[in-house]
Design an enzyme around this catalytic site. Sequence first.
Site, PDB file in Angstrom:
ATOM      1  CD  GLU A  44      33.975  63.052  91.712  1.00 21.39           C
ATOM      2  OE1 GLU A  44      34.518  63.777  90.861  1.00 21.39           O
ATOM      3  OE2 GLU A  44      33.792  61.831  91.556  1.00 21.39           O
ATOM      4  CG  ASP A  48      32.276  69.694  91.504  1.00 28.62           C
ATOM      5  OD1 ASP A  48      33.247  70.425  91.739  1.00 28.62           O
ATOM      6  OD2 ASP A  48      31.676  69.716  90.401  1.00 28.62           O
ATOM      7  CG  ASP A 117      37.577  62.326  91.931  1.00 28.94           C
ATOM      8  OD1 ASP A 117      37.462  63.502  91.526  1.00 28.94           O
ATOM      9  OD2 ASP A 117      37.857  61.368  91.194  1.00 28.94           O
ATOM     10  CD  GLU A 120      35.375  67.808  93.782  1.00 30.82           C
ATOM     11  OE1 GLU A 120      35.660  68.889  93.239  1.00 30.82           O
ATOM     12  OE2 GLU A 120      35.098  66.770  93.128  1.00 30.82           O
TER      13      GLU A 120
END
Length: 225
Positions: A44, A48, A117, A120
């Site tokens: 994640e 991101d 989450d 990502e």
Amino acid sequence: MSAETGELETILGHAFTDRSLLGQAVTHRSAACVVDSRGYQRLEFLGDHVLGAIVATMVFHDHMNATEGELSRRYAKLVANQTLGDIALELGIDRFVVVGPHERKGGMRRNVSILADVIEALIGALFLDAGYAAAESFVHRCWKTRLRLESGGARDDKTRLQEWALRQGLALPGYRLLDMTGPDHAPLITVEVHIEGFAGVRASGRTRRAAEQLAARTFLMDVPR
């Protein structure tokens, strides 16, 4: 996760060389020990930043005359948890999320924050398995409609309703979740849009975003513009 892995690969548009990345990307920390995985947190983190770079580039090229502030506002909306969660639901990614028994009973597989989450983490997995181009292809495909709406090429019904309310000198519309029925893989979500001084309007859809759009559209059909 063999059959499910193939289905998830189809959704992502990529056949993984290292399929263990997929299992890790969809595993919440509440189930990490059960499935012998570290969970999605590290992926994640990576995803991101990869998503941020891709979306920032998309916004930059799509708004050549925009100021830094305008670019930042558009970017923030496109990478917001609600946007990521909506995209995950539209793709059906909630069906693949692995959570602990207690969290499953509480419906956590459809939690917006967890879905954000996971998507990502999946972008991070794409990046590790096949590089930037694979992650970029997925993001372009799934974010292009929202980028177009943010660009003003088309206004969605929620935006139209918001603009109508502002023209009338009213507070912005509010949306309330009323009900969610049906199985996890095919839920029916009912919401209500309300503006002070008007009766609330209800609508249902496959995702919360779809239900809210329909509620806004229905509201607009009954008021002067």
